[in-house]
Scaffold this motif. Structure first.
Motif, mmCIF file in Angstrom:
data_model
loop_
_atom_site.group_PDB
_atom_site.id
_atom_site.type_symbol
_atom_site.label_atom_id
_atom_site.label_comp_id
_atom_site.label_asym_id
_atom_site.label_seq_id
_atom_site.Cartn_x
_atom_site.Cartn_y
_atom_site.Cartn_z
ATOM 1 N N PRO A 126 12.205 75.778 -109.083
ATOM 2 C CA PRO A 126 13.493 75.749 -109.761
ATOM 3 C C PRO A 126 14.230 74.450 -109.380
ATOM 4 O O PRO A 126 14.368 74.126 -108.202
ATOM 5 C CB PRO A 126 14.213 76.971 -109.191
ATOM 6 N N ILE A 127 14.689 73.721 -110.379
ATOM 7 C CA ILE A 127 15.369 72.448 -110.152
ATOM 8 C C ILE A 127 16.785 72.537 -110.712
ATOM 9 O O ILE A 127 16.983 72.970 -111.856
ATOM 10 C CB ILE A 127 14.624 71.282 -110.832
ATOM 11 N N ALA A 139 19.680 73.565 -115.240
ATOM 12 C CA ALA A 139 18.706 74.310 -114.443
ATOM 13 C C ALA A 139 17.352 74.202 -115.138
ATOM 14 O O ALA A 139 17.255 74.388 -116.355
ATOM 15 C CB ALA A 139 19.120 75.769 -114.310
ATOM 16 N N VAL A 140 16.318 73.907 -114.359
ATOM 17 C CA VAL A 140 14.994 73.605 -114.910
ATOM 18 C C VAL A 140 13.940 74.487 -114.252
ATOM 19 O O VAL A 140 13.911 74.619 -113.023
ATOM 20 C CB VAL A 140 14.632 72.120 -114.673
ATOM 21 N N HIS A 141 13.060 75.057 -115.068
ATOM 22 C CA HIS A 141 11.904 75.816 -114.588
ATOM 23 C C HIS A 141 10.678 74.903 -114.665
ATOM 24 O O HIS A 141 10.235 74.537 -115.747
ATOM 25 C CB HIS A 141 11.700 77.059 -115.454
ATOM 26 N N ALA A 142 10.151 74.535 -113.500
ATOM 27 C CA ALA A 142 9.013 73.620 -113.448
ATOM 28 C C ALA A 142 7.834 74.300 -112.761
ATOM 29 O O ALA A 142 7.640 74.171 -111.554
ATOM 30 C CB ALA A 142 9.384 72.321 -112.717
ATOM 31 N N CYS A 173 18.614 69.366 -106.543
ATOM 32 C CA CYS A 173 17.937 70.103 -105.477
ATOM 33 C C CYS A 173 16.797 70.905 -106.086
ATOM 34 O O CYS A 173 16.870 71.342 -107.243
ATOM 35 C CB CYS A 173 18.894 70.988 -104.694
ATOM 36 N N ILE A 174 15.741 71.049 -105.321
ATOM 37 C CA ILE A 174 14.568 71.818 -105.724
ATOM 38 C C ILE A 174 14.475 72.999 -104.763
ATOM 39 O O ILE A 174 14.391 72.817 -103.555
ATOM 40 C CB ILE A 174 13.288 70.974 -105.677
ATOM 41 N N GLY A 175 14.520 74.198 -105.316
ATOM 42 C CA GLY A 175 14.649 75.393 -104.498
ATOM 43 C C GLY A 175 13.343 76.032 -104.103
ATOM 44 O O GLY A 175 12.287 75.380 -104.076
ATOM 45 N N PRO A 176 13.373 77.331 -103.799
ATOM 46 C CA PRO A 176 12.191 78.024 -103.297
ATOM 47 C C PRO A 176 11.023 77.985 -104.274
ATOM 48 O O PRO A 176 11.186 78.242 -105.475
ATOM 49 C CB PRO A 176 12.685 79.463 -103.110
ATOM 50 N N GLY A 177 9.852 77.682 -103.762
ATOM 51 C CA GLY A 177 8.640 77.628 -104.577
ATOM 52 C C GLY A 177 7.417 77.657 -103.678
ATOM 53 O O GLY A 177 7.530 77.633 -102.451
ATOM 54 N N ILE A 178 6.269 77.664 -104.278
ATOM 55 C CA ILE A 178 5.035 77.756 -103.498
ATOM 56 C C ILE A 178 4.695 76.397 -102.889
ATOM 57 O O ILE A 178 4.830 75.350 -103.533
ATOM 58 C CB ILE A 178 3.879 78.301 -104.356
ATOM 59 N N SER A 179 4.272 76.403 -101.639
ATOM 60 C CA SER A 179 3.968 75.168 -100.920
ATOM 61 C C SER A 179 2.558 74.681 -101.224
ATOM 62 O O SER A 179 1.723 75.423 -101.757
ATOM 63 C CB SER A 179 4.108 75.397 -99.415
ATOM 64 N N PHE A 260 16.318 84.073 -109.261
ATOM 65 C CA PHE A 260 17.169 83.409 -110.248
ATOM 66 C C PHE A 260 17.898 82.277 -109.555
ATOM 67 O O PHE A 260 18.623 82.500 -108.567
ATOM 68 C CB PHE A 260 18.170 84.383 -110.867
ATOM 69 N N THR A 261 17.694 81.069 -110.047
ATOM 70 C CA THR A 261 18.348 79.882 -109.485
ATOM 71 C C THR A 261 19.328 79.358 -110.521
ATOM 72 O O THR A 261 18.929 78.980 -111.628
ATOM 73 C CB THR A 261 17.319 78.808 -109.096
ATOM 74 N N GLY A 262 20.613 79.384 -110.173
ATOM 75 C CA GLY A 262 21.644 79.061 -111.142
ATOM 76 C C GLY A 262 22.618 78.007 -110.670
ATOM 77 O O GLY A 262 22.709 77.699 -109.477
#
Length: 269
Positions: A126-127, A139-142, A173-179, A260-262
């Motif tokens: 989430p960006i 807000a971007v879903h990548a 900012c780029i939030g929680p995601g898989i490493s 949900f990243t808002g």
């Protein structure tokens, strides 16, 4: 007589600092009404959760943000590259029309105050983007498909077209995601990233199979789009490693909740 009442849950949010007058956050799994792999705080209606629990959780989130539920904008994502602008007129549309306009959308942007735009993820990146000069946000879903298709750069370009945003002024900012450690891919996916122009020496490692760093891919992508490196923060953490705190499709299965990243322009400066 037993007069004991059940306390209303309070969602736990991970907050981000992108500047004065803007609210930015990711939800965690805590503080809601959902159960099992959707438990307990899931606000996404497209992942098989109980609709009543989803509705109640959305109500909790809007109460936390201090907005009406009609001002929470959540697209139905399809791992595409569609960017939707949310203008003032959007808020006056019937719910069915709004839902139609948010179908197949993977990034949402607005300059309307007190409208929260966001994306849902469960390992994808989430960006959040904020333009402090023109008071606009996105807000971007990548996921990996969106990353390969350069959705982050497309979102920056969309903000420039809609709001005259200067990329060098953006904060991200780029939030929680898989490493990288847990994002294992096949040779064909590795090849797609290489064909898309990513420097594979910087974003991939071979540990039996290929592993790709989606955080770094999108950080580099944003900088290439014109953002200042110091203005791009990678917040993390890894969703797979912290599936007790954040939803992870690879860890919990796709029939589980979504983060949900808002982001919301809160007030005039």
């Amino acid at each position: 007589m037993n007069t004991k009442t059940t306390a209303t849950p309070e969602p736990t949010l991970r907050r981000y600092s992108l500047g004065e007058g803007v609210v930015a956050f990711s939800t965690t799994r805590h503080g809601g009404y959902s159960h099992g792999n959707h438990g307990s705080f899931n606000v996404n209606e497209y992942c098989g959760d109980d609709p009543l629990a989803v509705a109640n959780n959305r109500g909790l989130l809007c109460r936390e943000l201090g907005i009406g539920e009609e001002r929470l904008v959540m697209p139905h994502q399809t791992h595409g590259v569609e960017v939707r602008q949310i203008a003032g007129e959007f808020m006056a549309l019937p719910p069915s029309t709004r839902k139609m306009l948010l179908e197949g959308v993977d990034a949402v942007m607005t300059d309307v105050e007190r409208v929260c735009v966001g994306v849902s993820t469960a390992d994808c990146m989430p960006i959040l983007l904020y333009d402090p000069c023109h008071r606009a946000c996105c807000a971007v879903h990548a996921g990996w498909r969106g990353t390969v298709a350069h959705i982050a750069a497309r979102a920056v370009a969309a903000m420039a077209a809609a709001y005259h945003t200067e990329p060098s002024a953006l904060r991200a900012c780029i939030g929680p995601g898989i490493s990288l450690e847990h994002f294992e891919v096949g040779d064909e996916v590795y090849g797609l990233f290489a064909d898309a122009g990513f420097d594979m020496d910087k974003v991939a490692r071979r540990h039996g199979k290929w592993h790709i760093d989606l955080w770094e891919c999108n950080r580099i992508e944003l900088c290439f789009a014109g953002l200042q490196p110091a203005s791009v923060s990678v917040e993390g953490p890894c969703t797979y490693s912290h599936a007790d705190e954040y939803f992870s499709a690879r860890r919990l299965g796709t029939a589980s909740g979504r983060i949900f990243t808002g982001i919301m322009i809160d007030k005039s400066q």
